[in-house]
Design a protein around this motif. Structure first.
Motif, short mmCIF file in Angstrom:
data_model
loop_
_atom_site.label_atom_id
_atom_site.label_comp_id
_atom_site.label_asym_id
_atom_site.label_seq_id
_atom_site.Cartn_x
_atom_site.Cartn_y
_atom_site.Cartn_z
N SER A 31 -17.77 7.69 -0.10
CA SER A 31 -17.21 8.02 -1.42
C SER A 31 -15.72 7.75 -1.46
O SER A 31 -15.19 7.23 -2.45
N ILE A 32 -15.04 8.08 -0.37
CA ILE A 32 -13.60 7.81 -0.29
C ILE A 32 -13.34 6.31 -0.30
O ILE A 32 -12.41 5.83 -0.96
N ARG A 33 -14.18 5.55 0.39
CA ARG A 33 -14.00 4.09 0.45
C ARG A 33 -14.24 3.46 -0.92
O ARG A 33 -13.58 2.49 -1.30
N LEU A 34 -15.19 4.02 -1.69
CA LEU A 34 -15.47 3.49 -3.02
C LEU A 34 -14.24 3.57 -3.93
O LEU A 34 -14.03 2.70 -4.78
N LEU A 35 -13.42 4.61 -3.74
CA LEU A 35 -12.27 4.80 -4.60
C LEU A 35 -11.27 3.65 -4.50
O LEU A 35 -10.66 3.26 -5.48
N GLN A 36 -11.08 3.13 -3.29
CA GLN A 36 -10.04 2.13 -3.10
C GLN A 36 -10.54 0.70 -3.26
O GLN A 36 -9.74 -0.24 -3.17
N VAL A 84 -6.39 9.59 -13.27
CA VAL A 84 -5.12 9.12 -12.71
C VAL A 84 -4.39 8.24 -13.72
O VAL A 84 -3.18 8.39 -13.94
N ALA A 85 -5.11 7.33 -14.36
CA ALA A 85 -4.49 6.44 -15.34
C ALA A 85 -3.92 7.22 -16.52
O ALA A 85 -2.83 6.91 -17.02
N ARG A 120 10.24 5.71 -15.73
CA ARG A 120 10.67 6.94 -15.05
C ARG A 120 10.34 6.89 -13.58
O ARG A 120 9.36 6.27 -13.16
N PRO A 121 11.15 7.55 -12.74
CA PRO A 121 10.75 7.68 -11.33
C PRO A 121 9.48 8.51 -11.23
O PRO A 121 9.32 9.50 -11.95
N LEU A 122 8.58 8.10 -10.36
CA LEU A 122 7.29 8.77 -10.25
C LEU A 122 6.77 8.60 -8.83
O LEU A 122 6.91 7.53 -8.23
N ASN A 123 6.21 9.66 -8.29
CA ASN A 123 5.60 9.57 -6.96
C ASN A 123 4.15 10.05 -7.02
O ASN A 123 3.70 10.62 -8.01
N LEU A 124 3.43 9.79 -5.93
CA LEU A 124 2.01 10.12 -5.88
C LEU A 124 1.76 11.62 -6.01
O LEU A 124 0.80 12.06 -6.65
N ARG A 125 2.65 12.41 -5.41
CA ARG A 125 2.44 13.87 -5.41
C ARG A 125 2.48 14.44 -6.83
O ARG A 125 1.71 15.34 -7.16
N ASN A 138 -4.78 17.84 -10.03
CA ASN A 138 -5.42 18.70 -9.03
C ASN A 138 -6.32 17.91 -8.06
O ASN A 138 -7.49 18.25 -7.86
N VAL A 139 -5.75 16.85 -7.50
CA VAL A 139 -6.44 16.11 -6.45
C VAL A 139 -5.46 15.92 -5.30
O VAL A 139 -4.27 16.21 -5.42
N HIS A 140 -5.96 15.40 -4.17
CA HIS A 140 -5.08 15.17 -3.03
C HIS A 140 -4.25 13.91 -3.26
O HIS A 140 -4.66 12.98 -3.97
N GLU A 141 -3.06 13.90 -2.67
CA GLU A 141 -2.15 12.76 -2.80
C GLU A 141 -2.80 11.46 -2.32
O GLU A 141 -2.60 10.39 -2.90
N SER A 142 -3.60 11.54 -1.25
CA SER A 142 -4.25 10.34 -0.73
C SER A 142 -5.28 9.78 -1.72
O SER A 142 -5.53 8.58 -1.74
N THR A 143 -5.86 10.66 -2.54
CA THR A 143 -6.81 10.19 -3.55
C THR A 143 -6.10 9.32 -4.58
O THR A 143 -6.60 8.26 -4.98
N VAL A 144 -4.93 9.74 -5.01
CA VAL A 144 -4.15 8.95 -5.98
C VAL A 144 -3.77 7.61 -5.36
O VAL A 144 -3.81 6.56 -6.01
#
Length: 488
Positions: free
Chosen positions: A24-29, A340-341, A360-365, A372-378
């Motif tokens: 499932s994690i691999r499908l995301l990327q 996310v989009a 604007r400056p923007l980071n994953l966090r 409400n998801v993990h930073e790695s998910t984004v």
């Protein structure tokens, strides 16, 4: 002290990622293309899975599995109002131009306009070889030379080694090469930049001794040492100015005007369009959402046939379980991309309305915390995914940029917008006022952007913009002609 063996029982909690969670994690990327390749492999392994066409409906078919797992809402309704003008067109275009493309706005933006077949460099060369009156041996040599032609149009092979491998004289190879260096476009089959420019100048009948000296001293030209060039070429300022205009009109990589191999296309997974009443509508492109179906009719038939065979029945049940999991995972993947989009659009609404200066400056966090998801998910979602906006097609990662502090304690500025401002400041320079990096830093300070001179230098060099000394010398040459050269 005596030692003794004992048996103890302890309870311990730990998180272990299951194979399905890892998948499932691999499908995301996965990108759009990679996802379809992956699903093709899964369909080949699982007899219950089918890939529906875009015209097929998931409901009302005996062979499909209906329900919430196989249906997703492709619009973000909390942030956008539905529009009645229809859905935007799908856009397919080269990656090299994704940040400068315009959003579709009429009949002229059909997919065919972006992904039409284009002749490759090797196709173009092969046709010219066929039309050239070579002997059989020369045609063999020509074919080998063409095989070593790089996509930029340069030839990277030793003529002596090639002659040895073909068992011909090196002079024969050189004569064939001389003929092929007259092929279109001018500059093909050159072995160096100097030779590429020489070929083009010869075809224009402009390779005189002065021009030969200029082409032989390209390093001096790169340093913009115009005084030395005047002496080397034996010309005055006016002649040197004309020669440099001619050099700039040449193509240093003549092969780049051709399509290289198979067109690598970008299909935006997310569409962002303005709503008539204000706000933005965010949608997923249905063409990038594979529609998997479970053939329930086939499952029922095989299940009856294998009712007495526990091994076959177990395999069939496993196939059904895997199929259900894959459909749920695809549904979750689509919803996560949309979330996310949508948050990116919320954060970068000023960019969509006013342009890059308002990025604007923007980071994953920040995005991760908002939805409400993990930073790695984004991070996985934004990898190799693209968004079609009214300002062009952008990779989702483009919207994430570091912050540059504000002098007045206000909102920080994104690094991308600061680079844009630096470029704009330099573009607005006059010949009488060419700004140093310190001057540019001071100008940015006046607009409320606190940035050090070394940061300006780093951004300027990353954009391949010369230093102030080089810009001043070049502007004098190009704008003031011989008087500028004498003043330098």
């Amino acid at each position: 002290m005596q030692s003794s063996a004992s048996l103890l029982q302890r309870q311990k909690q730990s998180m272990v990622a299951s194979p399905q969670l890892i998948e499932s994690i691999r499908l995301l990327q996965l990108s759009h293309t990679e996802l379809h390749q992956y699903l093709g492999q899964e369909i080949a392994k699982n007899p219950l899975l089918e890939l529906a066409s875009n015209d097929d409906g998931a409901s009302g078919q005996d062979s499909s599995m209906s329900g919430e797992d196989s249906q997703i809402d492709m619009r973000e309704k909390d942030f956008a109002k539905p529009i009645s003008a229809g859905t935007p067109e799908r856009l397919t275009q080269s990656k090299a131009t994704r940040n400068t493309a315009n959003a579709p706005s009429g009949e002229g933006n059909a997919v065919d306009n972006f992904a039409a077949f284009t002749e490759t460099l090797h196709d173009h060369v092969a046709l010219q070889i066929a039309l050239t009156p070579f002997t059989s041996q020369q045609r063999l040599i020509a074919g080998q030379l063409a095989a070593h032609l790089e996509e930029t149009g340069y030839l990277r092979v030793s003529l002596s080694e090639l002659a040895g491998s073909l068992n011909v004289r090196e002079g024969d190879v050189e004569r064939v090469l001389a003929t092929m260096q007259h092929f279109d476009p001018p500059g093909l089959f050159a072995r160096t930049l100097s030779e590429c420019l020489e070929i083009q100048l010869r075809q224009r009948d402009r390779f005189d001794p002065a021009m030969a000296a200029l082409v032989a001293n390209l390093q001096t030209l790169a340093r913009r040492d115009y005084q030395a060039l005047k002496q080397l070429c034996g010309v005055d300022e006016e002649d040197l100015l004309d020669m440099l205009h001619e050099i700039r009109a040449l193509d240093p990589k003549p092969g780049n005007q051709f399509q290289t191999g198979v067109l690598e296309s970008v299909m935006p997974e997310v569409w962002v369009t303005p709503c008539p009443g204000g706000g933005w509508q965010i949608e997923l492109d249905p063409n990038t959402l594979p529609k998997l179906l479970i053939n329930q009719t086939y499952y029922a038939e095989v299940s009856r046939a294998t009712a007495q065979n526990s091994k076959d029945q177990a395999f069939l049940n496993q196939c059904l379980e895997n199929a259900n999991w894959l459909i749920r995972s695809l549904d979750q993947r689509a919803k996560t991309i949309l979330k996310v989009a949508t948050e990116i659009v919320r954060q970068q609404e000023a960019f969509l309305e006013h342009g890059i200066a308002h990025l604007r400056p923007l980071n994953l966090r920040t995005v991760a915390d908002a939805i409400n998801v993990h930073e790695s998910t984004v991070s996985r979602v934004t990898s190799n995914k693209y968004m079609l906006t009214p300002r062009g097609v952008f990779e989702l990662k483009y919207f994430f940029t570091v912050a540059i502090a504000s002098c007045e304690g206000g909102d920080a500025h994104s690094a991308e917008s600061v680079r844009h401002l630096i470029k704009a400041i330099i573009a607005a320079e006059s010949l009488q006022e060419v700004l140093s990096d310190d001057d540019i830093a001071a100008r940015l300070m006046e607009t409320g952007i606190h940035v050090a001179r070394r940061t300006v230098t780093k951004y300027r060099e990353a954009m391949n913009i010369p230093s102030s000394i080089q810009r001043r010398r070049e502007r004098r040459l190009w704008l003031n002609g011989d008087q500028g050269l004498k003043a330098s």
